[in-house]
Design a protein around this motif. Structure first.
Motif, PDB file in Angstrom:
ATOM      1  N   VAL A   1     -13.093 -18.913  -7.985  1.00 13.55           N
ATOM      2  CA  VAL A   1     -13.284 -17.477  -7.728  1.00 13.55           C
ATOM      3  C   VAL A   1     -14.724 -17.222  -7.312  1.00 13.55           C
ATOM      4  O   VAL A   1     -15.660 -17.716  -7.941  1.00 13.55           O
ATOM      5  N   GLY A   2     -14.877 -16.468  -6.251  1.00 12.79           N
ATOM      6  CA  GLY A   2     -16.215 -16.136  -5.781  1.00 12.79           C
ATOM      7  C   GLY A   2     -16.252 -16.106  -4.262  1.00 12.79           C
ATOM      8  O   GLY A   2     -15.212 -15.952  -3.611  1.00 12.79           O
ATOM      9  N   GLN A   3     -17.454 -16.290  -3.705  1.00 13.54           N
ATOM     10  CA  GLN A   3     -17.598 -16.245  -2.245  1.00 13.54           C
ATOM     11  C   GLN A   3     -16.735 -17.298  -1.570  1.00 13.54           C
ATOM     12  O   GLN A   3     -16.061 -17.034  -0.578  1.00 13.54           O
ATOM     13  N   HIS A   4     -16.772 -18.533  -2.122  1.00 10.04           N
ATOM     14  CA  HIS A   4     -16.030 -19.619  -1.481  1.00 10.04           C
ATOM     15  C   HIS A   4     -14.535 -19.290  -1.410  1.00 10.04           C
ATOM     16  O   HIS A   4     -13.857 -19.626  -0.454  1.00 10.04           O
ATOM     17  N   GLN A   5     -14.037 -18.603  -2.434  1.00  6.65           N
ATOM     18  CA  GLN A   5     -12.617 -18.212  -2.470  1.00  6.65           C
ATOM     19  C   GLN A   5     -12.301 -17.230  -1.332  1.00  6.65           C
ATOM     20  O   GLN A   5     -11.305 -17.363  -0.619  1.00  6.65           O
TER      21      GLN A   5
ATOM     22  N   LEU B   1      -6.361 -12.101 -12.007  1.00  6.91           N
ATOM     23  CA  LEU B   1      -7.400 -12.049 -13.046  1.00  6.91           C
ATOM     24  C   LEU B   1      -8.751 -12.496 -12.482  1.00  6.91           C
ATOM     25  O   LEU B   1      -9.783 -12.160 -13.033  1.00  6.91           O
ATOM     26  N   GLY B   2      -8.735 -13.258 -11.399  1.00  2.00           N
ATOM     27  CA  GLY B   2      -9.991 -13.729 -10.812  1.00  2.00           C
ATOM     28  C   GLY B   2     -10.734 -14.616 -11.781  1.00  2.00           C
ATOM     29  O   GLY B   2     -11.894 -14.378 -12.113  1.00  2.00           O
ATOM     30  N   THR B   3     -10.065 -15.681 -12.213  1.00  2.00           N
ATOM     31  CA  THR B   3     -10.602 -16.512 -13.282  1.00  2.00           C
ATOM     32  C   THR B   3     -11.419 -17.679 -12.749  1.00  2.00           C
ATOM     33  O   THR B   3     -10.864 -18.622 -12.167  1.00  2.00           O
ATOM     34  N   MET B   4     -12.742 -17.622 -12.943  1.00  2.00           N
ATOM     35  CA  MET B   4     -13.564 -18.796 -12.612  1.00  2.00           C
ATOM     36  C   MET B   4     -13.132 -19.950 -13.504  1.00  2.00           C
ATOM     37  O   MET B   4     -12.796 -19.759 -14.673  1.00  2.00           O
ATOM     38  N   GLY B   5     -13.138 -21.143 -12.950  1.00  2.00           N
ATOM     39  CA  GLY B   5     -12.728 -22.322 -13.711  1.00  2.00           C
ATOM     40  C   GLY B   5     -11.269 -22.672 -13.495  1.00  2.00           C
ATOM     41  O   GLY B   5     -10.792 -23.691 -13.993  1.00  2.00           O
TER      42      GLY B   5
ATOM     43  N   GLY C   1     -16.768 -23.292  -6.533  1.00  2.00           N
ATOM     44  CA  GLY C   1     -18.188 -22.968  -6.460  1.00  2.00           C
ATOM     45  C   GLY C   1     -18.927 -23.768  -7.525  1.00  2.00           C
ATOM     46  O   GLY C   1     -18.318 -24.302  -8.458  1.00  2.00           O
ATOM     47  N   ASP C   2     -20.241 -23.815  -7.391  1.00  2.00           N
ATOM     48  CA  ASP C   2     -21.011 -24.550  -8.393  1.00  2.00           C
ATOM     49  C   ASP C   2     -20.888 -23.868  -9.758  1.00  2.00           C
ATOM     50  O   ASP C   2     -20.899 -24.531 -10.797  1.00  2.00           O
ATOM     51  N   GLY C   3     -20.710 -22.543  -9.760  1.00  2.00           N
ATOM     52  CA  GLY C   3     -20.533 -21.831 -11.026  1.00  2.00           C
ATOM     53  C   GLY C   3     -19.174 -22.118 -11.644  1.00  2.00           C
ATOM     54  O   GLY C   3     -19.066 -22.557 -12.797  1.00  2.00           O
ATOM     55  N   GLY C   4     -18.139 -21.905 -10.876  1.00  2.00           N
ATOM     56  CA  GLY C   4     -16.773 -22.094 -11.384  1.00  2.00           C
ATOM     57  C   GLY C   4     -16.493 -23.531 -11.766  1.00  2.00           C
ATOM     58  O   GLY C   4     -15.828 -23.809 -12.772  1.00  2.00           O
ATOM     59  N   PHE C   5     -17.006 -24.465 -10.960  1.00  2.00           N
ATOM     60  CA  PHE C   5     -16.779 -25.888 -11.256  1.00  2.00           C
ATOM     61  C   PHE C   5     -17.312 -26.222 -12.647  1.00  2.00           C
ATOM     62  O   PHE C   5     -16.661 -26.903 -13.442  1.00  2.00           O
TER      63      PHE C   5
ATOM     64  N   ASN D   1     -21.714 -25.508  -2.953  1.00  2.00           N
ATOM     65  CA  ASN D   1     -22.834 -25.429  -3.898  1.00  2.00           C
ATOM     66  C   ASN D   1     -23.989 -24.629  -3.289  1.00  2.00           C
ATOM     67  O   ASN D   1     -24.773 -25.151  -2.508  1.00  2.00           O
ATOM     68  N   ASN D   2     -24.040 -23.351  -3.681  1.00  2.00           N
ATOM     69  CA  ASN D   2     -25.141 -22.504  -3.203  1.00  2.00           C
ATOM     70  C   ASN D   2     -26.170 -22.271  -4.310  1.00  2.00           C
ATOM     71  O   ASN D   2     -27.025 -21.393  -4.211  1.00  2.00           O
ATOM     72  N   GLY D   3     -26.047 -23.037  -5.394  1.00  2.00           N
ATOM     73  CA  GLY D   3     -27.025 -22.917  -6.475  1.00  2.00           C
ATOM     74  C   GLY D   3     -27.026 -21.539  -7.114  1.00  2.00           C
ATOM     75  O   GLY D   3     -28.033 -21.090  -7.670  1.00  2.00           O
ATOM     76  N   SER D   4     -25.869 -20.897  -7.066  1.00  2.00           N
ATOM     77  CA  SER D   4     -25.872 -19.494  -7.466  1.00  2.00           C
ATOM     78  C   SER D   4     -24.461 -19.007  -7.777  1.00  2.00           C
ATOM     79  O   SER D   4     -23.479 -19.561  -7.293  1.00  2.00           O
ATOM     80  N   LEU D   5     -24.400 -17.962  -8.576  1.00  2.00           N
ATOM     81  CA  LEU D   5     -23.150 -17.215  -8.722  1.00  2.00           C
ATOM     82  C   LEU D   5     -23.094 -16.292  -7.502  1.00  2.00           C
ATOM     83  O   LEU D   5     -23.430 -15.109  -7.556  1.00  2.00           O
ATOM     84  N   GLY D   6     -22.718 -16.902  -6.395  1.00  2.00           N
ATOM     85  CA  GLY D   6     -22.932 -16.291  -5.086  1.00  2.00           C
ATOM     86  C   GLY D   6     -22.357 -14.899  -4.939  1.00  2.00           C
ATOM     87  O   GLY D   6     -23.005 -14.003  -4.391  1.00  2.00           O
ATOM     88  N   MET D   7     -21.148 -14.708  -5.388  1.00  2.00           N
ATOM     89  CA  MET D   7     -20.514 -13.409  -5.164  1.00  2.00           C
ATOM     90  C   MET D   7     -21.238 -12.305  -5.936  1.00  2.00           C
ATOM     91  O   MET D   7     -21.402 -11.187  -5.435  1.00  2.00           O
ATOM     92  N   VAL D   8     -21.705 -12.639  -7.126  1.00  2.00           N
ATOM     93  CA  VAL D   8     -22.424 -11.639  -7.913  1.00  2.00           C
ATOM     94  C   VAL D   8     -23.772 -11.355  -7.248  1.00  2.00           C
ATOM     95  O   VAL D   8     -24.217 -10.204  -7.131  1.00  2.00           O
ATOM     96  N   ARG D   9     -24.397 -12.433  -6.786  1.00  2.00           N
ATOM     97  CA  ARG D   9     -25.669 -12.307  -6.063  1.00  2.00           C
ATOM     98  C   ARG D   9     -25.500 -11.373  -4.860  1.00  2.00           C
ATOM     99  O   ARG D   9     -26.323 -10.490  -4.601  1.00  2.00           O
TER     100      ARG D   9
HETATM  101  C1  LIG Z   1     -14.539 -16.402 -16.082  1.00  2.00           C
HETATM  102  C2  LIG Z   1     -15.277 -15.507 -15.148  1.00  2.00           C
HETATM  103  N1  LIG Z   1     -16.508 -15.055 -15.473  1.00  2.00           N
HETATM  104  C3  LIG Z   1     -17.193 -14.248 -14.618  1.00  2.00           C
HETATM  105  C4  LIG Z   1     -16.642 -13.869 -13.430  1.00  2.00           C
HETATM  106  C5  LIG Z   1     -17.392 -12.939 -12.485  1.00  2.00           C
HETATM  107  N2  LIG Z   1     -17.703 -13.623 -11.219  1.00  2.00           N
HETATM  108  C6  LIG Z   1     -16.965 -13.438 -10.123  1.00  2.00           C
HETATM  109  S1  LIG Z   1     -17.457 -14.393  -8.839  1.00  2.00           S
HETATM  110  C7  LIG Z   1     -18.696 -15.055  -9.747  1.00  2.00           C
HETATM  111  C8  LIG Z   1     -19.631 -16.073  -9.134  1.00  2.00           C
HETATM  112  C9  LIG Z   1     -18.961 -17.361  -8.871  1.00  2.00           C
HETATM  113  O1  LIG Z   1     -19.944 -18.335  -8.601  1.00  2.00           O
HETATM  114  P1  LIG Z   1     -19.543 -19.705  -7.975  1.00  2.00           P
HETATM  115  O2  LIG Z   1     -18.451 -20.336  -8.726  1.00  2.00           O
HETATM  116  O3  LIG Z   1     -20.763 -20.521  -7.795  1.00  2.00           O
HETATM  117  O4  LIG Z   1     -18.935 -19.271  -6.570  1.00  2.00           O
HETATM  118  P2  LIG Z   1     -19.700 -18.596  -5.320  1.00  2.00           P
HETATM  119  O5  LIG Z   1     -19.488 -17.116  -5.417  1.00  2.00           O
HETATM  120  O6  LIG Z   1     -21.130 -18.967  -5.408  1.00  2.00           O
HETATM  121  O7  LIG Z   1     -18.999 -19.175  -4.133  1.00  2.00           O
HETATM  122  C10 LIG Z   1     -18.719 -14.521 -11.038  1.00  2.00           C
HETATM  123  C11 LIG Z   1     -19.698 -14.860 -12.084  1.00  2.00           C
HETATM  124  C12 LIG Z   1     -15.342 -14.361 -13.141  1.00  2.00           C
HETATM  125  N3  LIG Z   1     -14.697 -14.029 -12.025  1.00  2.00           N
HETATM  126  N4  LIG Z   1     -14.711 -15.181 -13.996  1.00  2.00           N
END
Ligand SMILES: Cc1ncc(C[n+]2csc(CCOP(=O)(O)OP(=O)(O)O)c2C)c(N)n1
Ligand SMILES: [Mg+2]
Lengths: 569, 94
Positions: free
Chosen positions: A381-385, A406-410, A433-437, A460-468
């Motif tokens: 979940v995030g920008q890459h999605q 639900l948009g569940t990271m992980g 994403g680097d965060g979700g992974f 891997n953008n070194g960031s929680l990209g979508m929140v950024r």
């Molecule tokens: C379990 C969970 N916690 C927080 C969020 C809120 N959230 C949505 S996108 C995102 C950033 C995801 O970062 P990353 O996995 O690196 O993907 P990117 O957006 O950088 O591609 C976050 C924190 C979420 N969707 N799921």
């Protein structure tokens, strides 16, 4: 016979071949029976991973995925996975151990009120009171999970109900066959509306995948000469290389898809719940169209979009019925069809971006180009999605699996593993994403140990990209708590786990890395080091409507009204 | 005020799930009466508006174990004063 043995036998009667889980004190009697049951058990690193794997399995097979955890922390770890499956209507059967019925309510060791906690994240749930309840409860659980609108079902299993003797009777599965909704609604009105439409559009949601009605939807679109737009959850229900397929719509969707919906005079919505991520600002959403809404769940009709002609029932049956009643009118709409195709071709922008630093779009471009025709792509979940939802081409028989509700990271990695277990012969790629992974990457060890060679592509953008991106666009660029100043070396991580991997920093290395990942016999990570500043655009914030679209590189930014009017002429 | 009449099995969880459908939608339960009808549980749940009742009606019908849900329409204030065994969800559940 012990309750646990009856439980395992009942699972087998329901067709179970494998399950995902982690043992603990409260479910050990079940594990003791699984030992020589012949059922495959995949020992995960976290119960959350077990639920996502069961979910991934279910999304690929259309049959229940099964998971098992212990009481207390085992059960609470499973809540997110259940919520994920619930919002995306996935039939997961979740079993949790529980302290014995004699101890319940005493705050016993590892006691949690799992039953009540799981109510809002399941379609239904049960608690065993006696070994004699096992056949009936389990048979009912499978029936509930896979009838009507699918959904997860949880069963809480106090330890004494499985460790003591069963003295009851077997039960007949037919006894609990859930009610299958009959087709209901104003079919004749829907047919008349479609026959007289000048500019029909089909909006295809995730339910079309559960109903396996993608092929009939395509035939219906061809009969009508109607473009097909999908929601994020519907992506992959119809092949995106079909000339009438416009791609995804919604917050990060294609402008061409949104535009064709704006122009439609009739929208036939197939198995979508019109989520806010799909509709955006509701006053902008299909302003000119009459809506026919098909869904197996009557409660969806009129929930988010009112004044619809609602048809309830199995979408596959309804689409077939519509096909048999409609006249083939594609010829009369050739102008409309040509306009849609012209819009779509305008939207085929070049995202083979060769800039440095590497851009996520380039990675998606190469995945679209190199993945086999039947590959399964899961996302996190995030920008890459959203990049994948927009740019990845789910052509042919490719499947797209994502946590849209639900948009569940992980979710991405364990879901990919469940998918790979379901279809070992199919290439399964997890785009994460680097965060979700890092939320569930402990399961990479599970993949290695159990010989589940999934291919993980980390954007891997070194960031929680979508929140950024949100902080940048909507919070005055107040970047805070979004960048990871240090992350593990994902390739070393993969190697330490017994897998393999490659780091990619240049666009010229992307294709080779993807080929390596696809041919790897062990779980593989491609760590794609991409530009932290590349936002996922276009984006239409739900509160602004289309006038607030942020275009970025999207060509629609500069298009004139005259050019739009000329599409298809 | 609008009253919903819900007939359900007494299977564990059905009542909790019924109540959760209201809180999930941020619908306040004004009054809750619980009784039995044969082998079944009978709930009368009063909510503020027609809109609230419409929002929750179909989801309630979907609950496994719920047999029938009727919108008994607008309820006269006097008819269901708080003297008629009011029960909050918390009292009912615990
Ligand atoms: C379990 C969970 N916690 C927080 C969020 C809120 N959230 C949505 S996108 C995102 C950033 C995801 O970062 P990353 O996995 O690196 O993907 P990117 O957006 O950088 O591609 C976050 C924190 C979420 N969707 N799921
Ligand atoms: Mg990231």
């Amino acid at each position: 016979m012990r309750g646990a043995k009856v439980l395992v036998n009942t699972l087998k009667e329901q067709g179970a071949k494998l399950l995902f889980g982690i043992p603990g004190g409260a479910n050990l009697a079940i594990y003791d029976e699984l030992h020589e049951s012949g059922l495959r058990h995949i020992l995960t690193r976290h119960e959350g991973g077990a639920v996502h794997m069961a979910d991934g399995f279910a999304r690929v097979t259309g049959t229940p995925g099964i998971c098992l955890g212990t009481s207390g922390p085992g059960a609470t770890n499973m809540i997110t996975g259940l919520g994920t499956a619930y919002l995306d209507s996935s039939p997961v059967i979740c079993m949790t151990g529980q302290v014995s019925t004699k101890m319940m309510g005493n705050d016993a060791f590892q006691e949690s009120d799992s039953f009540d906690m799981m109510i809002p994240v399941t379609k239904s749930n049960f608690k065993l009171r006696s070994p004699d309840d096992i056949p009936a409860v389990f048979t009912k659980a499978f029936a509930v999970a896979t009838s009507g609108r699918f959904g997860p079902v949880a069963i809480d299993i106090p330890s004494d109900t499985v460790s003591s003797e069963f003295t009851g009777e077997a039960c007949l599965p037919a006894q609990f066959a859930e009610h299958v909704p009959q087709v209901k609604g104003r079919i004749a009105d829907a047919v008349a509306m479609l026959n007289s439409a000048s500019r029909p559009v089909l909006l295809v949601g995730g339910g079309a995948k559960w109903a396996k009605c993608g092929e009939s939807v395509v035939e219906l679109a061809e009969m009508l000469g109607a473009p097909m737009v999908t929601t994020v959850m519907g992506k992959g229900a119809v092949p995106e290389d079909h000339p009438l397929s416009m791609g995804t719509t919604g917050m990060h969707g294609r402008r061409s898809s949104a535009r064709i919906m704006e122009e439609a005079d009739v929208v036939l919505a197939v198995a979508t719940r019109f989520s806010d991520r799909t509709t955006g600002k509701t006053s902008d959403f299909i302003p000119k169209a009459g809506v026919i809404h098909i869904d197996i769940d009557n409660a969806e009709l009129g929930k988010n979009v009112r004044n619809v002609i609602g048809l309830t029932g199995d979408c596959a049956v309804i689409v077939q019925t519509l096909k048999s009643m409609l006249r083939n009118s594609a010829g009369a709409r050739s102008g409309w069809t040509a306009r849609a195709i012209a819009m779509k071709s305008y939207c085929q922008c070049d995202f083979n971006i060769l800039e440095s630093p590497l851009k996520p779009q380039k990675v998606i471009h190469e995945l679209s180009r190199l993945l086999p025709d039947n590959a399964i792509l899961t996302t996190d979940v995030g920008q890459h999605q959203m990049f994948a939802a927009h740019f990845f081409e789910a052509s042919g028989k490719r499947k797209f699996i994502t946590s849209g509700g639900l948009g569940t990271m992980g979710f991405g990695l364990p879901a990919a593993m469940g998918a790979k277990v379901a279809e070992p012969g199919t290439k399964v790629v997890c785009l994460t994403g680097d965060g979700g992974f890092q939320m569930t990457f402990g399961e990479f060890a599970t993949a290695v140990e159990n010989n589940i060679p999934v291919f993980v592509v980390v954007i891997n953008n070194g960031s929680l990209g979508m929140v950024r991106q949100f902080q940048k666009q909507f919070y005055n660029n107040h970047l805070f708590a979004v960048d990871y100043s240090k992350s593990p070396d994902f390739v070393k991580f993969a190697e330490a786990m017994g897998g393999a991997g490659v780091t990619v920093e240049r666009e010229s290395e992307v294709a080779e890395a993807i080929r390596a990942g696809l041919s790897s016999s062990v779980p593989f990570v491609a760590d794609m080091r991409v530009d932290i500043n590349e936002d996922c655009l276009p984006m239409t914030p739900p509160w602004t409507g289309r006038n607030g679209t942020i275009y970025g590189r999207c060509k629609w930014r500069d298009i004139s009204d005259g050019e739009i009017a000329n599409f298809g002429k | 005020m609008v009253k919903l009449r819900i007939l359900a099995s007494e299977e564990e969880g059905t009542l909790q799930r019924t109540i959760f459908e209201f809180s999930k939608r941020n619908i306040e339960i004004e009054r809750l009466l619980y009784s039995h009808e044969g082998d079944h549980a009978l709930l009368h749940i009063t909510v503020k508006s027609d809109a609230d009742a419409i929002k929750v009606l179909k989801p309630l019908r979907k609950i496994h174990g719920v047999i029938e849900v009727q919108n008994s329409g607008r309820e006269e204030e006097a008819e269901t004063g708080r003297n008629r065994m009011p029960m909050t969800p918390q009292e009912m559940l615990g």
